[in-house]
Design a protein around this motif. Structure first.
Motif, mmCIF file in Angstrom:
data_model
loop_
_atom_site.group_PDB
_atom_site.id
_atom_site.type_symbol
_atom_site.label_atom_id
_atom_site.label_comp_id
_atom_site.label_asym_id
_atom_site.label_seq_id
_atom_site.Cartn_x
_atom_site.Cartn_y
_atom_site.Cartn_z
ATOM 1 N N TRP A 109 0.823 -1.212 0.000
ATOM 2 C CA TRP A 109 0.000 0.000 0.000
ATOM 3 C C TRP A 109 0.852 1.256 0.000
ATOM 4 N N THR A 157 -1.517 -3.892 6.445
ATOM 5 C CA THR A 157 -2.571 -4.887 6.459
ATOM 6 C C THR A 157 -2.127 -6.260 5.955
ATOM 7 N N ILE A 158 -1.300 -6.232 4.940
ATOM 8 C CA ILE A 158 -0.942 -7.488 4.269
ATOM 9 C C ILE A 158 0.147 -8.247 5.020
ATOM 10 N N LYS A 200 -12.568 -1.154 7.471
ATOM 11 C CA LYS A 200 -11.966 -1.987 8.511
ATOM 12 C C LYS A 200 -12.599 -1.620 9.869
ATOM 13 N N ARG A 337 -3.984 -14.961 8.009
ATOM 14 C CA ARG A 337 -4.041 -13.607 8.565
ATOM 15 C C ARG A 337 -5.331 -13.499 9.351
HETATM 16 MG MG LIG Z 1 -5.370 -5.704 2.403
#
Ligand SMILES: [Mg+2]
Ligand SMILES: Cc1ncc(COP(=O)(O)O)c(C=O)c1O
Ligand SMILES: Cc1ncc(COP(=O)(O)O)c(C=O)c1O
Ligand SMILES: [Mg+2]
Ligand SMILES: [Mg+2]
Ligand SMILES: [Mg+2]
Lengths: 363, 363
Positions: A109, A157-158, A200, A337
């Motif tokens: 991102w 996030t990843i 989110k 995740r």
């Molecule tokens: Mg993501």
């Protein structure tokens, strides 16, 4: 295995985004789709230039101010588009062609954000953890004092990494807070601009929160498209054009819920607890291990793999069978995740841990 | 007056946008907010990279193709942002700096659109009804053959005018169809690009429909921001980033409803009937009169005033008391505007006419 794994009464939504919201929010939203606040109208057919929607927009904006403890310089906007739109809109509004913006490259991102900035001016990548597949947050770097701004992604996030403290810099700080907004205290007034897609911790997909210090605006030479100029949105009270009414409304409901929980202080304690529980379960397991460097571990997205990768498919199936949803890791990291956003109940974390333990015992 | 005006069982939503949607759509959407399709998950927490949402997006796109009878060159996209974003995105993608785009200026929305185009290239206003407060559609004009495209607003929401036939031109045609999309047949394949915010005839606010002939893309020199380049959205099947999941879903429900009604042909007949009924009631009344030139009257937005303006407040109050919602005219025209979008039942038009007649009898 039987006891824990047989029952599938509720879904446990660990998805990275769109993500779980409070049950009470779903219930209120569902009612409003039939009849908003006894108006006899669905929230979906309510005009945006009505006193009813004006009240929704006003309360949503002021709740953000209150929850984030923002000062008078910071304006709150609910804008169309996802965070990806902000990757472009930020440099368009802040960066002249001959100027340089500093970016920390801590994941996909960040790297997408800096790519867009290059269309508007110069970009200096002051640090990157790319070589390590973004498994840590860089600590040793300097931001040139003439940078127009410094852009960070507070939570990746990843990769499951998170800036635990915000670097002190002498230039305006811009933050992509998509995946940890409202989850922990920060000195929000120390940021010149914060953006976050709702999907989110704030609401459903389809609206962007932008918090901007109005003093940084109006300093670029280029002519800005009307809809891209933050100043126009400020002037029109975040209603420059038809807003995404329902997404703003559901965001308001979620913010009200957060306030009822005790605000960011209170939710942060629970979030810490949820993250500690899961990380310690993983650390104590013989089958699982985390991917991020310990000190930079995200409290929102817990990324982990299996020491024996051939077991991953099996665990994923077991998890799925038992209502554990959205736990597959991003393809660039693999494994799993577990996203532990505000609305994910502690009981869901407990449940996941039990399923992991049972799996470990039985397979 | 008593009989007709006392009952207020249902609301009659004549709002110009966001607007009434079919009751069955509200009911399905309300259920999906609690539990989408028995997944145990709310549609608001459903991941967009799931087979469930992929099916929603695929069906929505193919229903648009089917309903509009589009050929293989025309791509269907559901994009973030309102139509105001398209005012910028269209010229950004289609117009080079040294080229000229032709615009018909038939209202505030046309004029806002052409203002944005000036940021990207030259604009030639080939006709305008501005001098007459936009109360007609210009007929006598030529579009220079070297125009990069010609932009029209097929229905002028504020002024109640509509292009009854689409001008034949030799250059690519771009249309803002915000307020008459899916309401009547057009030769949709004759357009190079069509855009429409969902919030009139397609769904809730918060998503844009874009139909684009892919052959017109890729012809500008400027570097396009990733999120603004239609080609990226086409390549990613309208999922370049997190889409506005719920707005796309409700749009799908509305498109399914339209298909069940018999598609555009069938709804057009009813729309014609609704418009004829209301216009003839106004024409036959002693108190009311329309503002648009007769031959250019919109079948979607019926704009009218009172011959004695001092009665307008009184009629508005009576209307409001009786569940007639959103009928106040835009401030630039005054009086009243009854929007007769697809989902507005014929019975609501009848009801409005009866209230007008009763008012005429009694006041
Ligand atoms: Mg993501
Ligand atoms: C940190 C971060 N930034 C940006 C994005 C992109 O958001 P969007 O899909 O809303 O454009 C995401 C999406 O997950 C994200 O996690
Ligand atoms: C014809 C037309 N074009 C454009 C717009 C602007 O749409 P949005 O508010 O979604 O940007 C409107 C809004 O009513 C409209 O009626
Ligand atoms: Mg990341
Ligand atoms: Mg108009
Ligand atoms: Mg309008």
């Amino acid at each position: 295995m039987e006891d824990v794994l047989k029952e599938k009464k509720v879904m446990h939504n660990f998805n990275a985004g769109p993500s779980v919201l409070p049950r009470s929010v779903f219930e209120q939203a569902s009612k409003a789709v039939l009849n908003y606040n006894n108006t006899g109208l669905s929230i979906l057919e309510l005009g945006h230039r009505t006193k009813e929607f004006q009240a929704i927009m006003d309360e949503a904006r002021s709740l953000v101010k209150e929850l984030m403890n923002l000062d008078a310089d910071h304006e709150v906007l609910f804008l169309h588009g996802g965070a990806s739109t902000q990757f472009m809109q930020v440099p368009m509004n802040l960066l002249n062609e001959n100027e340089t913006a500093a970016y920390a490259d801590t994941g996909v991102w960040s790297s997408k954000a800096l790519k867009e900035a290059k269309l508007y001016g110069n970009v200096k990548v002051v640090c990157s953890s790319k070589e390590a597949n973004y498994n840590f947050i860089p600590k040793d770097f300097t931001v040139p004092g003439d940078s127009k701004y410094f852009h960070i992604t507070t939570n990746n996030t990843i990769y499951g990494t998170q800036w635990q403290s915000i670097p002190k810099v002498d230039v305006p700080l811009v933050a992509d807070m998509c995946s940890d907004i409202f989850s922990r205290q920060r000195d929000f007034n120390s940021f010149a601009l914060i953006f976050a897609g709702a999907q989110k911790n704030m609401g459903p997909a389809g609206v962007n929160l932008v918090v901007v210090d109005k003093n940084i605006l109006g300093k670029v030479d280029r002519a800005l498209p009307t809809i891209m100029d933050y100043r126009n949105h400020i002037k029109e009270g975040s209603m420059l054009n038809t807003p995404p009414v329902f997404a703003v409304y559901v965001s308001l409901l979620t913010l009200q819920w957060l306030k009822q929980q005790g605000g960011i202080d209170a939710i942060e304690k629970i979030n810490n607890q949820k993250a500690e529980m899961l990380y310690s379960a993983i650390d104590n397991s013989t089958l699982f291990q985390t991917t991020a460097v310990k000190e930079d571990r995200s409290k929102m997205n817990v990324c982990f793999v299996m020491k024996d990768p051939s077991l991953e498919k099996q665990f994923l199936d077991v998890a799925e069978q038992h209502g554990i949803y959205g736990i597959k890791g991003h393809r660039s990291v693999g494994g799993f995740r577990a996203s532990l956003y505000n609305a994910l109940p502690l009981s869901s974390v407990n449940y996941l841990i039990e399923v992991m333990k049972e799996f470990e015992k039985n397979y």
